[in-house]
Write an enzyme that holds these catalytic residues in place. Sequence first.
Site, short mmCIF file in Angstrom:
data_model
loop_
_atom_site.label_atom_id
_atom_site.label_comp_id
_atom_site.label_asym_id
_atom_site.label_seq_id
_atom_site.Cartn_x
_atom_site.Cartn_y
_atom_site.Cartn_z
N ASP A 92 0.83 -1.21 0.00
CA ASP A 92 0.00 0.00 0.00
C ASP A 92 0.87 1.25 0.00
O ASP A 92 1.95 1.27 0.58
CB ASP A 92 -0.91 -0.03 1.25
CG ASP A 92 -2.11 0.88 1.09
OD1 ASP A 92 -2.29 1.46 0.01
OD2 ASP A 92 -2.87 1.01 2.07
N ASN B 158 1.48 3.33 -2.94
CA ASN B 158 2.12 3.72 -4.20
C ASN B 158 1.67 5.12 -4.63
O ASN B 158 2.49 5.94 -5.07
CB ASN B 158 1.74 2.74 -5.33
CG ASN B 158 2.32 1.37 -5.11
OD1 ASN B 158 3.20 1.19 -4.28
ND2 ASN B 158 1.84 0.39 -5.85
N GLY B 159 0.36 5.36 -4.51
CA GLY B 159 -0.19 6.65 -4.94
C GLY B 159 0.39 7.79 -4.11
O GLY B 159 0.79 8.84 -4.66
N ARG B 160 0.45 7.59 -2.79
CA ARG B 160 0.98 8.66 -1.91
C ARG B 160 2.47 8.90 -2.17
O ARG B 160 2.94 10.02 -2.11
CB ARG B 160 0.73 8.29 -0.44
CG ARG B 160 -0.66 8.68 0.02
CD ARG B 160 -1.04 7.99 1.30
NE ARG B 160 -1.41 6.60 1.05
CZ ARG B 160 -1.54 5.69 2.00
NH1 ARG B 160 -1.31 6.00 3.26
NH2 ARG B 160 -1.91 4.46 1.69
N HIS C 47 3.15 3.07 -8.88
CA HIS C 47 2.97 1.63 -9.13
C HIS C 47 4.22 1.04 -9.79
O HIS C 47 4.63 -0.07 -9.49
CB HIS C 47 1.75 1.39 -10.02
CG HIS C 47 0.45 1.80 -9.39
ND1 HIS C 47 0.14 1.48 -8.08
CD2 HIS C 47 -0.60 2.52 -9.85
CE1 HIS C 47 -1.06 1.97 -7.79
NE2 HIS C 47 -1.52 2.61 -8.84
N THR D 272 -10.65 -7.18 -5.61
CA THR D 272 -11.91 -7.09 -6.38
C THR D 272 -12.49 -5.67 -6.26
O THR D 272 -13.26 -5.24 -7.11
CB THR D 272 -12.94 -8.13 -5.87
OG1 THR D 272 -12.92 -8.13 -4.44
CG2 THR D 272 -12.61 -9.52 -6.34
N LEU E 102 10.87 -20.96 -3.57
CA LEU E 102 9.85 -20.00 -3.13
C LEU E 102 8.62 -19.99 -4.04
O LEU E 102 8.76 -19.97 -5.26
CB LEU E 102 10.46 -18.59 -3.14
CG LEU E 102 9.50 -17.45 -2.78
CD1 LEU E 102 9.29 -17.38 -1.27
CD2 LEU E 102 10.02 -16.10 -3.29
C1 FPP Z 1 -1.73 0.22 -3.44
O1 FPP Z 1 -1.27 1.53 -3.49
C2 FPP Z 1 -1.25 -0.51 -4.59
C3 FPP Z 1 -2.03 -1.14 -5.51
C4 FPP Z 1 -3.51 -1.18 -5.48
C5 FPP Z 1 -1.44 -1.81 -6.65
C6 FPP Z 1 -0.26 -2.60 -6.28
C7 FPP Z 1 0.38 -3.12 -7.46
C8 FPP Z 1 1.71 -3.17 -7.62
C9 FPP Z 1 2.71 -2.72 -6.65
C10 FPP Z 1 2.26 -3.77 -8.82
C11 FPP Z 1 1.70 -5.13 -9.11
C12 FPP Z 1 2.67 -5.82 -9.89
C13 FPP Z 1 2.66 -7.11 -10.19
C14 FPP Z 1 3.90 -7.70 -10.70
C15 FPP Z 1 1.49 -7.97 -10.01
P1 FPP Z 1 -2.33 2.67 -3.68
O2 FPP Z 1 -2.44 2.96 -5.13
O3 FPP Z 1 -3.62 2.28 -3.03
O4 FPP Z 1 -1.63 3.84 -2.92
P2 FPP Z 1 -2.33 5.00 -2.09
O5 FPP Z 1 -3.10 4.33 -0.98
O6 FPP Z 1 -1.18 5.79 -1.59
O7 FPP Z 1 -3.20 5.75 -3.05
#
Ligand code: FPP
Length: 248
Positions: free
Chosen positions: A28, A30-32, A45, A74, A139
């Site tokens: 969790d 990535n966006g922030r 991401h 989902t 793994l």
């Molecule tokens: C949450 O951060 C992240 C996700 C919903 C997507 C996660 C996906 C990846 C890291 C890549 C997946 C890659 C593979 C190889 C399957 P958020 O966007 O909710 O962040 P925020 O809460 O800060 O907005």
Amino acid sequence: MNFKTNKKLDMDRLDPTNVPKHVAIIMDGNGRWAKKRGLPRFAGHKEGMKTIKKVVERAVELNLEAITLYAFSTENWKRPPKEVEFIMKLPSQFLDTYLPELIENNVRVTTIGHYDGLPEFTKKAVQYSVERTKNNTGLVLNFALNYGSRSEIVDAVKQICENVKQDHLNSDEINEELISNYLYTNQLPDPDLVIRTSGEQRLSNYLLWQVAYAEFYFTDKLWPEFNHDAFDEAIIEFQNRKRRFGGL
Ligand code: FPP
């Protein structure tokens, strides 16, 4: 690309003989992470994918049996279509880049979730890697894609009912072990440790049945900031917990 971290383990603090078998991670923040840098969410991401590589490397070095990564829930379909499309392309980007190293390191790729609901290009990439690595014995790198725990449980209940109806199963035989066997994770041990990044402290419909006795580790680090050292810290914290499984 080398799959070795070259990051020395702090053996005084981390006991490599007492690691969790299965670590489940909610990636969790990535966006922030992107917002803090004035970048679009996509950039977060993309950076998050690099963290996956670091965590897999460490998991291989520590001889973990499995890691399950919550890549798409989902509920994530509610995001803007462009972001959904971007996230759906990440499995193929990750696997196209790292499949040779995963194979070299004896990693087996698997997925859990509603596979049929994924776009064709995502299914294709995942299916290829699952097939190519199916005989590997190291793994298990398990991606939760289009995954929701309640819906997994509903599916299991429906299948159990159907088998009872068809006389393949007697309702007296229904117990905890049988229910576990009807879940997507039936080939894996239950997670011993759940890690969630970004300061949020909730499960978000993740592996609800399977984490009944897991330890929970929450960190304020955003997923793209999480690295080998941060993973080690989570494992050290796990080793310092006293697991009682309901006993004394
Ligand atoms: C949450 O951060 C992240 C996700 C919903 C997507 C996660 C996906 C990846 C890291 C890549 C997946 C890659 C593979 C190889 C399957 P958020 O966007 O909710 O962040 P925020 O809460 O800060 O907005």
